[in-house]
Write a protein that holds these residues in place. Structure first.
Motif, PDB file in Angstrom:
ATOM      1  N   ARG A  26      78.739  82.726 -70.800  1.00 42.36           N
ATOM      2  CA  ARG A  26      79.761  81.989 -70.044  1.00 42.36           C
ATOM      3  C   ARG A  26      79.094  80.962 -69.131  1.00 42.36           C
ATOM      4  NH1 ARG A  26      81.341  86.661 -67.583  1.00 42.36           N
ATOM      5  NH2 ARG A  26      81.669  85.370 -65.720  1.00 42.36           N
ATOM      6  N   TYR A  27      79.611  79.733 -69.149  1.00 37.33           N
ATOM      7  CA  TYR A  27      79.040  78.673 -68.323  1.00 37.33           C
ATOM      8  C   TYR A  27      79.262  78.906 -66.835  1.00 37.33           C
ATOM      9  CZ  TYR A  27      78.213  76.159 -72.652  1.00 37.33           C
ATOM     10  OH  TYR A  27      77.776  75.797 -73.897  1.00 37.33           O
ATOM     11  N   ASP A  28      80.355  79.560 -66.446  1.00 42.32           N
ATOM     12  CA  ASP A  28      80.558  79.833 -65.021  1.00 42.32           C
ATOM     13  C   ASP A  28      79.514  80.826 -64.505  1.00 42.32           C
ATOM     14  OD1 ASP A  28      81.732  81.990 -66.419  1.00 42.32           O
ATOM     15  OD2 ASP A  28      83.340  82.240 -64.953  1.00 42.32           O
ATOM     16  N   TYR A  40      75.106  71.603 -62.043  1.00 40.66           N
ATOM     17  CA  TYR A  40      75.320  70.854 -63.276  1.00 40.66           C
ATOM     18  C   TYR A  40      76.661  70.139 -63.207  1.00 40.66           C
ATOM     19  CZ  TYR A  40      71.904  74.357 -64.766  1.00 40.66           C
ATOM     20  OH  TYR A  40      70.814  75.161 -64.857  1.00 40.66           O
ATOM     21  N   ASP A  41      76.638  68.822 -63.266  1.00 35.85           N
ATOM     22  CA  ASP A  41      77.867  68.039 -63.325  1.00 35.85           C
ATOM     23  C   ASP A  41      78.139  67.745 -64.792  1.00 35.85           C
ATOM     24  OD1 ASP A  41      80.069  66.497 -62.673  1.00 35.85           O
ATOM     25  OD2 ASP A  41      78.874  64.706 -62.261  1.00 35.85           O
ATOM     26  N   VAL A  56      74.776  66.922 -69.229  1.00 35.39           N
ATOM     27  CA  VAL A  56      75.068  67.218 -67.832  1.00 35.39           C
ATOM     28  C   VAL A  56      74.135  66.409 -66.947  1.00 35.39           C
ATOM     29  CG1 VAL A  56      75.925  69.556 -68.247  1.00 35.39           C
ATOM     30  CG2 VAL A  56      73.499  69.214 -67.788  1.00 35.39           C
ATOM     31  N   LYS A  57      74.582  66.170 -65.733  1.00 37.70           N
ATOM     32  CA  LYS A  57      73.724  65.595 -64.689  1.00 37.70           C
ATOM     33  C   LYS A  57      73.273  66.771 -63.842  1.00 37.70           C
ATOM     34  CE  LYS A  57      74.856  61.138 -65.342  1.00 37.70           C
ATOM     35  NZ  LYS A  57      74.021  60.319 -66.108  1.00 37.70           N
ATOM     36  N   GLY A  67      68.661  63.475 -63.165  1.00 39.75           N
ATOM     37  CA  GLY A  67      69.093  62.731 -64.337  1.00 39.75           C
ATOM     38  C   GLY A  67      69.895  63.541 -65.326  1.00 39.75           C
ATOM     39  N   SER A  68      70.014  62.974 -66.511  1.00 34.64           N
ATOM     40  CA  SER A  68      70.829  63.568 -67.570  1.00 34.64           C
ATOM     41  C   SER A  68      70.033  64.574 -68.386  1.00 34.64           C
ATOM     42  CB  SER A  68      71.353  62.477 -68.502  1.00 34.64           C
ATOM     43  OG  SER A  68      72.233  61.636 -67.813  1.00 34.64           O
TER      44      SER A  68
END
Length: 148
Positions: A26-28, A40-41, A56-57, A67-68
């Motif tokens: 799970r990403y959360d 992570y944006d 993600v940034k 960065g990315s």
């Protein structure tokens, strides 16, 4: 240019293997385990799925933009509890990450991160950073679960 760095980090957990694997896909849970280390944006919601590709940034320590970062989920096998990804960004040409979760005879499980990192002449720097980051992620995950 140098060879890619390969290494394994292992951590025992009290949770059984299936429960642990179901959490870490799970990403959360990833965001929570990395809090204070990185944010992570653009991280998707839900769970890692084979064939998923996203960018993600990343901000280290919550404020330092690096960065990315491109992530491709190569494989997820719930039966064998294996998750594989190919990642890259910045100086990192290749960051191959394989997670395996195996039951322990005495209960609980072992989480194994196998990594292969190629960042050219910066490979040693990134490998050292990864070893610290994954070790801290495990320590934080244990703390969040009340296992320490």
């Amino acid at each position: 240019m140098g060879e890619p760095a390969t290494f394994i980090i292992e951590q025992a957990y009290a949770w059984d293997a299936d429960r642990h694997f179901a959490a870490i896909v799970r990403y959360d849970e990833l965001s929570e385990a990395m809090e204070g280390q990185a944010s992570y944006d653009g991280l998707p919601s839900g769970e890692a799925q084979p064939g998923q590709v996203f960018e993600v940034k990343i901000k280290l320590m919550g404020w330092l933009p690096i960065g990315s970062w491109r992530i491709e989920v190569l494989d997820r096998d719930d039966g064998r509890r294996v998750l594989r990804s190919f990642e890259s960004g910045g100086a990192v040409k290749s960051w191959r990450h394989t997670i395996t979760v195996t039951p322990r005879d005495e209960g609980g499980c072992v989480h194994r991160d196998a990594l292969e990192i190629d960042a050219g002449w910066l490979t040693g720097f990134y490998a050292g950073m990864a070893k610290r980051m994954y070790s801290r992620r495990h320590a934080d995950r244990l703390r969040l679960r009340g296992e320490v």
